[in-house]
Write an enzyme that holds these catalytic residues in place. Sequence first.
Site, PDB file in Angstrom:
ATOM      1  N   HIS A  81      56.309  30.357  -6.248  1.00 23.18           N
ATOM      2  CA  HIS A  81      55.996  31.561  -7.019  1.00 23.18           C
ATOM      3  C   HIS A  81      57.304  32.219  -7.435  1.00 23.18           C
ATOM      4  O   HIS A  81      58.366  31.882  -6.924  1.00 23.18           O
ATOM      5  CB  HIS A  81      55.165  32.540  -6.176  1.00 23.18           C
ATOM      6  CG  HIS A  81      55.931  33.077  -5.009  1.00 23.18           C
ATOM      7  ND1 HIS A  81      56.038  32.382  -3.812  1.00 23.18           N
ATOM      8  CD2 HIS A  81      56.667  34.202  -4.864  1.00 23.18           C
ATOM      9  CE1 HIS A  81      56.816  33.070  -2.988  1.00 23.18           C
ATOM     10  NE2 HIS A  81      57.209  34.177  -3.588  1.00 23.18           N
ATOM     11  N   HIS A 108      63.719  33.895  -9.752  1.00 22.97           N
ATOM     12  CA  HIS A 108      63.910  32.552  -9.210  1.00 22.97           C
ATOM     13  C   HIS A 108      62.640  32.096  -8.512  1.00 22.97           C
ATOM     14  O   HIS A 108      61.744  32.896  -8.243  1.00 22.97           O
ATOM     15  CB  HIS A 108      65.071  32.540  -8.207  1.00 22.97           C
ATOM     16  CG  HIS A 108      64.774  33.330  -6.968  1.00 22.97           C
ATOM     17  ND1 HIS A 108      64.890  34.710  -6.929  1.00 22.97           N
ATOM     18  CD2 HIS A 108      64.332  32.951  -5.740  1.00 22.97           C
ATOM     19  CE1 HIS A 108      64.546  35.135  -5.733  1.00 22.97           C
ATOM     20  NE2 HIS A 108      64.188  34.091  -4.987  1.00 22.97           N
TER      21      HIS A 108
END
Length: 179
Positions: A37, A120
């Site tokens: 995620h 990220h």
Amino acid sequence: MPRLFTGLEIPAEIGETLSNLRGGLPGARWVEPEDYHLTLRFIGDIDGITANEIASMLFRINRKPFEVALQGLSSFGGKKPRAVIASVVPSKPLIELQAELERLLQRVGLDPEGRKFTPHVTLARLRGDVSSQDVANYLQVRGYFPTRVFKAERFVLFSARASTGGGPYIVEAPYDLHA
């Protein structure tokens, strides 16, 4: 008390590409592909009343879907690496969504996020005995992959176990981005 955060889900086909980069780094604890995620805002351990208030408030966000681009691997931690990540290109819609989440969560009494938002996807968490040279060698071999792009059509409120590594993550509530 639930441990909550908001984020973007990573489509399965991109998760598969990222999962092919696993291995070859001693001391890495690899994140399961279904738990990949992009965290927008960590909320933390909160009481049920505050959790319900946050879940209700997030429906106020009115943003359009946007593209998210993953481009190459990197690491966090410098000389004491702590994570291997897939870098996400910081686009204007992504930054604006994250900033709006930050403002709304501060309105319900959460402290401001202490770290600068660096989009990220965490691929591995690293133990303290992983050397920066080992990480550099890994990134040299596996650090490049073709840019992968997906359309973010929703963000979600996730919950996590209170454990090292967090997963498995559970989607508590989805919030559609409207065209």
